[in-house]
Design an enzyme around this catalytic site. Structure first.
Site, PDB file in Angstrom:
ATOM      1  N   SER A   1     -20.219  59.441 102.912  1.00 53.51           N
ATOM      2  CA  SER A   1     -21.226  59.621 101.768  1.00 53.51           C
ATOM      3  C   SER A   1     -21.110  61.397 101.636  1.00 53.51           C
ATOM      4  O   SER A   1     -20.576  62.046 102.629  1.00 53.51           O
ATOM      5  CB  SER A   1     -22.738  59.202 102.077  1.00 53.51           C
ATOM      6  OG  SER A   1     -23.490  60.119 100.999  1.00 53.51           O
ATOM      7  N   TYR A  55     -30.031  57.772 108.020  1.00 51.73           N
ATOM      8  CA  TYR A  55     -28.988  57.336 107.008  1.00 51.73           C
ATOM      9  C   TYR A  55     -27.788  58.399 107.114  1.00 51.73           C
ATOM     10  O   TYR A  55     -26.722  58.209 107.088  1.00 51.73           O
ATOM     11  CB  TYR A  55     -29.366  57.115 105.232  1.00 51.73           C
ATOM     12  CG  TYR A  55     -28.318  56.663 104.441  1.00 51.73           C
ATOM     13  CD1 TYR A  55     -27.800  55.570 104.489  1.00 51.73           C
ATOM     14  CD2 TYR A  55     -27.863  57.751 103.749  1.00 51.73           C
ATOM     15  CE1 TYR A  55     -26.730  55.286 103.587  1.00 51.73           C
ATOM     16  CE2 TYR A  55     -26.889  57.418 102.850  1.00 51.73           C
ATOM     17  CZ  TYR A  55     -26.323  56.194 102.672  1.00 51.73           C
ATOM     18  OH  TYR A  55     -25.199  56.067 101.891  1.00 51.73           O
TER      19      TYR A  55
END
Length: 254
Positions: free
Chosen positions: A139, A152
């Protein structure tokens, strides 16, 4: 990476980026196998895309990962691409004393240990192929974390770091290790909202395939380039040099 004539296994392939990649590769004529926890969703994707194979997989179950890998290889001995895509994105507050421990452990199991275990389950098979690919979905938050999804973001930074090591260790094999680092894509990872700040899924998939065709290490859409540059796009060269120096000059143990 060539975009046709592959046999591709994708985790988390029933929705969002995973399904988008699966359907795009399927349209290009590749044999695609998707994995997911819910049979109903797997069946839905297969019905909408005749020819896509499916298999149930709980990415948090280490033993099941090994069994699924063996079954996928049995069904598809020409498998040459594994895409680690499955992930979850709960919110957390690193400034709070209220830690949801079960949620935190589940996040680490899914986002970090899941890809590590899947890679380990398939890598020996991939080494036997003339040209194969391990693709890890990280990400942009691996480089620029969002504080309200701190853990996360940290798991994605960990996946980026693991990918650098994995790429180095497989440097003399037939396995190329790629990393896809998505921006905010409008999927149901959190809540599909149509927010104009997010990237439409179809646009992201199209641009990602375009990049996959030419990129040899990292695959990211142009829009995140300034954020990726936060730590420098050429860091792998330093990682490789550093690790090679340790091989050439081992650290004395004891």
């Amino acid at each position: 990476m060539k975009l046709t004539a592959n046999t591709i296994f994708i985790t988390g392939g029933t929705s969002g980026i995973g399904r988008g990649l699966a359907e795009a590769f399927h349209r290009l004529g590749n044999q695609v196998i998707i994995a997911g926890r819910r049979k109903a969703l797997l069946d839905e994707v297969a019905k909408a895309n005749p020819g896509i194979d499916t298999i149930e997989l709980d990415i948090n179950d280490a033993a099941q990962i090994k069994a699924v890998a063996q079954e996928v290889i049995r069904r598809h001995p020409t498998l040459n691409v594994v895409i680690n895509n499955a992930g979850i994105m709960p919110f957390d507050n690193p400034a709070s004393g209220q830690l949801d421990d079960a949620q935190a452990v589940g996040l680490l199991e899914t986002n970090l240990l899941g890809p590590v275990r899947v890679s380990a389950a398939f890598v020996e098979h991939l080494k036997k192929q003339p040209q194969s690919y391990l693709i890890n979905n990280s990400s942009v938050l691996a480089f620029i974390p969002i504080a309200v999804t701190a853990l996360y973001s940290a798991t994605k930074a960990a996946i980026h770091s693991y990918t650098l090591s994995q790429r180095f260790m497989l440097r003399d094999s037939s396995v190329s290790v790629l990393e896809i680092a998505p921006p905010w894509v409008d999927t149901d990872l959190i809540h599909k909202s149509g927010d104009p700040r997010s990237m439409p899924l179809d646009v992201f998939i199209a641009q990602t395939l375009e990049k996959l065709a030419t990129d040899t290490t990292e695959v990211f859409v142009d829009g995140i380039a300034p954020l990726r540059a936060n730590v420098g796009p050429n860091e792998y060269a330093l990682i490789a040099q550093f690790n090679q120096s340790l091989i050439d000059n081992p650290i004395p143990l004891g």
